[in-house]
Every structure is written in structure tokens, then in C-alpha cells.
Design an enzyme around this catalytic site. Structure first.
Site, PDB file in Angstrom:
ATOM      1  N   LYS A  36      31.327 -30.021   1.231  1.00  0.00           N
ATOM      2  CA  LYS A  36      31.324 -28.567   1.426  1.00  0.00           C
ATOM      3  C   LYS A  36      30.585 -27.897   0.273  1.00  0.00           C
ATOM      4  O   LYS A  36      29.760 -26.996   0.476  1.00  0.00           O
ATOM      5  CB  LYS A  36      32.758 -28.024   1.477  1.00  0.00           C
ATOM      6  N   HIS A  56      41.458 -22.892 -10.015  1.00  0.00           N
ATOM      7  CA  HIS A  56      40.629 -24.094 -10.102  1.00  0.00           C
ATOM      8  C   HIS A  56      39.745 -24.033 -11.348  1.00  0.00           C
ATOM      9  O   HIS A  56      39.274 -22.962 -11.739  1.00  0.00           O
ATOM     10  CB  HIS A  56      39.700 -24.204  -8.889  1.00  0.00           C
ATOM     11  N   SER A  60      47.766 -25.040  -5.212  1.00  0.00           N
ATOM     12  CA  SER A  60      47.786 -23.932  -4.256  1.00  0.00           C
ATOM     13  C   SER A  60      46.592 -23.970  -3.324  1.00  0.00           C
ATOM     14  O   SER A  60      46.584 -23.297  -2.289  1.00  0.00           O
ATOM     15  CB  SER A  60      47.848 -22.587  -4.990  1.00  0.00           C
ATOM     16  N   CYS A  80      36.553 -22.255  -1.729  1.00  0.00           N
ATOM     17  CA  CYS A  80      36.947 -21.635  -3.000  1.00  0.00           C
ATOM     18  C   CYS A  80      36.186 -22.213  -4.193  1.00  0.00           C
ATOM     19  O   CYS A  80      35.739 -21.468  -5.080  1.00  0.00           O
ATOM     20  CB  CYS A  80      38.453 -21.774  -3.205  1.00  0.00           C
ATOM     21  N   GLN A 108      41.657 -19.369  -7.358  1.00  0.00           N
ATOM     22  CA  GLN A 108      41.036 -19.696  -6.077  1.00  0.00           C
ATOM     23  C   GLN A 108      41.708 -19.008  -4.895  1.00  0.00           C
ATOM     24  O   GLN A 108      41.100 -18.896  -3.824  1.00  0.00           O
ATOM     25  CB  GLN A 108      40.989 -21.213  -5.873  1.00  0.00           C
ATOM     26  N   GLN A 160      41.292 -29.039  -9.332  1.00  0.00           N
ATOM     27  CA  GLN A 160      41.763 -28.050  -8.378  1.00  0.00           C
ATOM     28  C   GLN A 160      43.287 -27.959  -8.308  1.00  0.00           C
ATOM     29  O   GLN A 160      43.992 -28.951  -8.183  1.00  0.00           O
ATOM     30  CB  GLN A 160      41.175 -28.340  -6.994  1.00  0.00           C
ATOM     31  N   SER A 207      51.403 -14.446   7.052  1.00  0.00           N
ATOM     32  CA  SER A 207      52.543 -14.972   6.293  1.00  0.00           C
ATOM     33  C   SER A 207      52.146 -16.100   5.340  1.00  0.00           C
ATOM     34  O   SER A 207      52.988 -16.624   4.612  1.00  0.00           O
ATOM     35  CB  SER A 207      53.631 -15.474   7.251  1.00  0.00           C
ATOM     36  N   GLY A 208      50.869 -16.483   5.327  1.00  0.00           N
ATOM     37  CA  GLY A 208      50.399 -17.561   4.463  1.00  0.00           C
ATOM     38  C   GLY A 208      50.040 -17.073   3.073  1.00  0.00           C
ATOM     39  O   GLY A 208      50.037 -15.871   2.785  1.00  0.00           O
TER      40      GLY A 208
END
Length: 347
Positions: free
Chosen positions: A221, A249, A165, A135, A324, A162, A14-15
């Protein structure tokens, strides 16, 4: 001979990324046998659609994978969920393609961008898990790889711009709500929940948790994941900034090459444009360059503003943009699954 199909589970159905996964599976005509959409208890019973069929969301539990004969399980519901439930999917016989950061730096889990290091998928069986990178990392390494092969990279500096979302549905809703409040002359009353500060009409140089070295977790990251994906150890520094854009992004990237290299801009354009799933848009005379409104809802990584440094022959500056939610998450995960299927069927 009948085409083989694969039973697919989507955790986080649902995301934002989960919803995009169903769209991508549909668009690429993925060989789906059945789909098991999974989410928390509050989403149970909601319906999702894929390839002309409707499926009801079930609750993610420790035993939900048992007896379902799931071949591929996409996880995109947060690191803590992957930590707790991914192994149950593996134990039930599925390969897990994980969209969270939880497994990315595990030495026995491949971290894959299919255009850059597809060969790493071959060691998926060590854990039964393949990690999907951050992403921002994905779209950057798609641009770095062909240039590294051409000239040899010695250092990268990147600033990201970025979209909201990247923080999920909550991020998009917060920007829209704050813009509505602005036009209603009550922005000062608007709440900041998804971000540390007001995002409407603002930029925030802070994404994820601050680290002791002064960088944020998002920035580190990019540093660590790039080294693992590309198998290189060139220095990389990132500054990650949240901007009031709904989706896609953007990145300004400065690339240093081996000493003595004389960068050829036209050759750089050629190798970038020839690289899989990369499109060059680069004509300043016509005001043509990548922008979020171009990349959104597409599966390409766009690059432009390709120019040599005015002081050093071995430095190149580029501007890259990608959706992204798709390129940086759902599409990359599906491309990993496609490569995994090809590997299995050719074994």
C-alpha cells in the site's frame, strides 16, 4: 450572508475513526448542518455528540441515504462496507470520502493528502468518491513532498513502527489486556486475536496479508499509494512493524536524492518546518525528537533526527511520527472535505 452548512453522514460512527471524526469536526468548527451517524444494527440507538448536539446512531442500509440530503459521507467501517454501500450515498447526492483501502488504487478515484496533492480533488465527480490513503502513507508523503520539491527523490526506504490502534479498538484492547495479564503473571494464557502473535513486550514484523513478492499488503500500500499521490515513480521499499504502543505511528525514512545533490541538513529542516501541518523537533543535545507521546491527540506530523548519510552526500535520514487515528485517518478526511467545500464554493 449566512454561512452555508453541509449535512454529514459518518459510516462506522461507533468505531475508533468514526469517534475521532466527530471530535475533529467539532474542533475545526466544520460547517455542519446535520449529522447522520451510521453503523451496524448492534450499535443502533447509541448516541454520539458533535458540536454540542447529540445524535442517535442509525443502521446502515441500502436506502438510508435516500431523502436525507446528505452532502458529505465519511466511510470508515471497512473495505467491504464501502464496496457495498458507498455507491448508494453517491447516488443520493453525497460526495463519499472513504477511509478504507477499497477505492484507493482505482484510476478514476482521487487519492488525496491535502497538503501534497489537493489539486486531485478536482476530479472527484468522475465517481463521486475521494479516497483517504493508508495512515502510514499519509504521514510519510507529508515529509517526502517538500524534500522532493527541494532536491528530487530517486529512492525511499522506510521502516514503520505502527501502534496497535491501527488495528482498531480490538488492537488497543488486546495490548491492554495482555499487559494486565503480564502483571498478573498469566501472560502465557492471554489470547491473540487482533494480532498474529503476542503484542505485549514484543514487536511483530507483519501487518496485513503476505504477498507473493515477500512483502505484506500494508507495505505494498505504501509503495503504490505514494506513487499515485506524488505522481512519481521513484523506487520505494517498506518494512511495516507492529509495536506495543497504543497510538501514533513512527517511521524511520531513508531518502536518496538526485545524483550530485549535496544535502544541506539545515535547509532540509527549514523546508520541512515550513510545510503545512509539519513540525520539526530536532535537538539531540536536549533529547528532543518526535515520539508517540508527543504526537498523540494532535493534528501535526512531527519530524526529527534529520541527518545526512555518513557515506553519501545525496542521502538523508529522518524520523517521523504522527497520530494515525487523526492525521492518518479522521483529520485527513476532514481536511479533504474542507478542500472540497472550498472547491465547490469557488466554482
Amino acid at each position: 450572508m449566512e454561512k452555508k452548512t453541509y449535512n454529514v453522514a459518518v459510516v462506522g460512527a461507533s468505531g475508533a475513526v468514526g469517534e475521532e471524526l466527530f471530535r475533529v469536526l467539532d474542533e475545526v468548527s466544520f460547517p455542519v448542518g446535520s449529522i447522520l451517524p451510521l453503523a451496524s444494527a448492534r450499535s443502533v440507538g447509541e448516541e454520539v455528540e458533535c458540536q454540542g448536539k447529540s445524535y442517535k446512531i442509525e443502521e446502515l442500509t441500502e436506502d438510508v441515504f435516500q431523502g436525507k440530503e446528505i452532502d458529505i459521507a465519511f466511510f470508515s467501517a471497512g473495505g467491504s462496507i464501502s464496496e457495498k454501500y458507498a455507491q448508494y450515498a453517491v447516488d443520493a447526492g453525497a460526495v463519499v470520502i472513504d477511509n478504507t483501502s477499497h477505492f484507493r488504487m482505482d484510476t478514476d478515484v482521487p487519492l488525496v493528502v491535502p497538503e501534497v496533492n489537493p489539486e486531485d480533488i478536482e476530479w472527484w465527480e468522475e465517481r463521486g468518491i475521494i479516497a483517504n490513503p493508508n495512515c502510514s502513507t499519509i504521514q510519510m508523503v507529508q515529509l517526502l513532498k517538500p524534500l522532493h520539491d527541494l532536491y528530487g527523490i530517486t529512492r525511499v526506504d522506510v521502516s514503520t513502527y505502527q501502534a496497535v490502534s491501527g488495528a482498531g479498538k480490538e488492537g488497543m484492547e488486546e495490548l491492554v489486556r495482555q499487559m494486565q495479564d503480564f502483571f498478573a503473571f498469566k501472560l502465557s494464557e492471554s489470547e491473540c486475536k487482533a494480532f498474529t502473535h503476542q503484542i505485549a513486550l514484543n514487536v511483530i514484523p507483519h501487518i496485513d496479508v503476505p504477498q507473493e513478492n515477500g512483502y505484506t499488503k500494508e507495505e505494498m500500500k505504501m509503495v503504490n499509494e505514494t506513487a499515485k499521490i506524488m505522481g512519481t515513480e521513484f523506487p520505494l521499499s517498506a518494512t511495516c512493524v507492529r509495536v506495543p504502543v497504543l497510538r501514533s505511528h513512527s517511521e524511520a525514512i531513508t531518502i536518496h536524492f538526485t545524483e550530485g545533490v549535496h544535502v544541506d541538513v539545515e535547509k532540509s529542516r527549514e523546508v520541512l518546518d515550513a510545510f503545512e501541518n509539519v513540525t520539526v523537533i530536532d535537538d539531540m543535545s536536549k533529547n528532543e525528537y518526535p515520539m508517540p507521546i508527543i504526537s498523540t491527540d494532535t493534528d501535526e506530523t512531527y519530524v526529527g533526527r534529520i541527518r545526512k548519510d555518513i557515506y553519501a552526500d545525496n542521502i538523508l535520514h529522518i524520523w517521523g511520527v504522527a497520530d494515525q487515528v487523526r492525521v492518518g485517518a479522521a483529520t485527513n478526511a476532514v481536511r479533504i472535505a474542507q478542500k472540497w467545500i472550498k472547491l465547490k464554493e469557488n466554482a
